[in-house]
Design an enzyme around this catalytic site. Sequence first.
Site, PDB file in Angstrom:
ATOM      1  N   GLU A   1     -26.111  36.623  -5.916  1.00  0.00           N
ATOM      2  CA  GLU A   1     -25.714  35.528  -5.026  1.00  0.00           C
ATOM      3  C   GLU A   1     -24.542  34.701  -5.557  1.00  0.00           C
ATOM      4  O   GLU A   1     -24.705  33.509  -5.861  1.00  0.00           O
ATOM      5  CB  GLU A   1     -26.889  34.592  -4.752  1.00  0.00           C
ATOM      6  CG  GLU A   1     -28.071  35.267  -4.105  1.00  0.00           C
ATOM      7  CD  GLU A   1     -29.140  34.275  -3.672  1.00  0.00           C
ATOM      8  OE1 GLU A   1     -29.021  33.085  -3.988  1.00  0.00           O
ATOM      9  OE2 GLU A   1     -30.098  34.703  -3.015  1.00  0.00           O
TER      10      GLU A   1
ATOM     11  N   GLU B   1     -34.154  40.414  -2.301  1.00  0.00           N
ATOM     12  CA  GLU B   1     -35.054  39.253  -2.259  1.00  0.00           C
ATOM     13  C   GLU B   1     -35.404  38.949  -0.817  1.00  0.00           C
ATOM     14  O   GLU B   1     -34.536  39.001   0.057  1.00  0.00           O
ATOM     15  CB  GLU B   1     -34.410  37.981  -2.846  1.00  0.00           C
ATOM     16  CG  GLU B   1     -34.245  37.981  -4.335  1.00  0.00           C
ATOM     17  CD  GLU B   1     -33.596  36.691  -4.856  1.00  0.00           C
ATOM     18  OE1 GLU B   1     -33.670  35.649  -4.177  1.00  0.00           O
ATOM     19  OE2 GLU B   1     -33.013  36.766  -5.946  1.00  0.00           O
TER      20      GLU B   1
HETATM   21  C1  FCB Z   1     -32.578  32.676  -4.017  1.00  0.00           C
HETATM   22  C2  FCB Z   1     -32.430  32.817  -5.516  1.00  0.00           C
HETATM   23  C3  FCB Z   1     -33.733  32.893  -6.245  1.00  0.00           C
HETATM   24  C4  FCB Z   1     -34.760  31.947  -5.665  1.00  0.00           C
HETATM   25  C5  FCB Z   1     -34.881  32.143  -4.191  1.00  0.00           C
HETATM   26  C6  FCB Z   1     -35.922  31.279  -3.528  1.00  0.00           C
HETATM   27  O1  FCB Z   1     -31.439  32.089  -3.492  1.00  0.00           O
HETATM   28  O2  FCB Z   1     -31.680  33.964  -5.831  1.00  0.00           O
HETATM   29  O3  FCB Z   1     -33.493  32.658  -7.596  1.00  0.00           O
HETATM   30  O4  FCB Z   1     -34.450  30.652  -6.007  1.00  0.00           O
HETATM   31  O5  FCB Z   1     -33.638  31.878  -3.579  1.00  0.00           O
END
Ligand code: FCB
Length: 449
Positions: free
Chosen positions: A163, A354
């Site tokens: 990210e 994620e």
């Molecule tokens: C993302 C991050 C991770 C965590 C989630 C909830 O943006 O990569 O580390 O904080 O959100």
Amino acid sequence: MAFPKGFVWGGASAAYQIEGAAAEDGRAPSIWDVFCEQPGRILDGQSGAVACDHYHRAPEDVALMQRCGYKGYRFSTAWPRILPEGFGRVNEKGLDFYDRLVDDLLAHGIEPYLTLYHWDLPALLQQRGGWLNPDSPQWFAEYAAVVARRLGDRVKHFFTFNEPQCFIGNCYVNTDHAPGLAYPQRDVLQMMHHVLLGHGLAVQALRATVPGAGVGFVPTGSANYPVAETPENIEAARSAFFAVHDNWAWSIGAWCDPVLLGSYPPAFVERFGSEMPAHWQDDLKTICQPLDFLGLNCYNGHPVESDGAGGYRFSPRKVGYDRTAVKWPITPKALYWGPRFLYERYKKPIYISENGLSCADVISLDGKVHDPNRIDFLHRYLLELKRAAGDGVDVRGYFHWCVTDNFEWNRGYAERFGMIYCDFETQQRILKDSAYWFAEVARTNGENL
Ligand code: FCB
């Protein structure tokens, strides 16, 4: 509609959010250690100094991952544990930890997916200007090579950056995340370019060290989707998905186009060209290395509609729309359109690196942690991902964020994203109901959804 054979069901984490042992075995401070010490930065003055104490409890955590049905685990290595000064001297003890972790994962039938950078820049590098320093791409490539040399005989999947939208946008445009320093736009553009170049050099270093390694990059952003699935609205959502908008540091296209297409988006150059670093064109070839896959961190999106004139506008969310505990919208369609738009534009296999939600999880009187909202959320999102797979999007895996509840950056310990409950006082872990549910999804490769 089916998930492909060999689809990787797994969980994700990040070093600073779980490891603790901040000053142990030669680890030096990262920008997050420094940031957490500054009053008012983190909810309740918390830090990741202990977090889930994963550094000491990794074997227990790996065994729990197996019970969650994980076939893959996406974790990050801590740069300041491995190269305490950021470059030069290697801290073998830091590498030893990941060495043991990787062995343990493989012994449990869990494939390691290693992220090199999940936001914990060595503090000493920040003192040298961090991503603004013209040497920063080289620092990152050196770190990548050190990790690859030690772990590359067993780790075959790498992500460079997690990210970049957040660790540049949230850190140097607004100041919610470490190091919490606002910079002028010209400097932020320079940092962005250095990060992109660091990515390219790191990919080269990984390939030189680990023949046959799979390497990817992990963008995030609002996974915008058509409010109704008409051709016009789909086009509008696609434009909104890749647009260079006012919050340009969070744009998906601005980061992914250079990495995968070898050019900044024309709208980006038009808008920022005069402030971009000198000779930026010369680096594009290095930035655009062949990649094997893309990760997508996908939590939600915004409904979009055509404006009737070839453009787009954001549709209003419905009154009282569904939200998670951290108040992020619940928009399952993001997990259909996000990977689809990304795949159509860049033509790379996709891992959902994620996805998940925070819930107000508690230990009930029966000693269990019941999280029906998480099960419902995951069920809805995974059905959309399954639809994407059925429609030909090359999705290879899904990593739930997160394995255990953990240190959620500036929100401290207030948000529980885990599939495994963590009592931060006792370090007791309890599998939530969703963990048993997920194990069944993994066992049936999503056939039971
Ligand atoms: C993302 C991050 C991770 C965590 C989630 C909830 O943006 O990569 O580390 O904080 O959100």
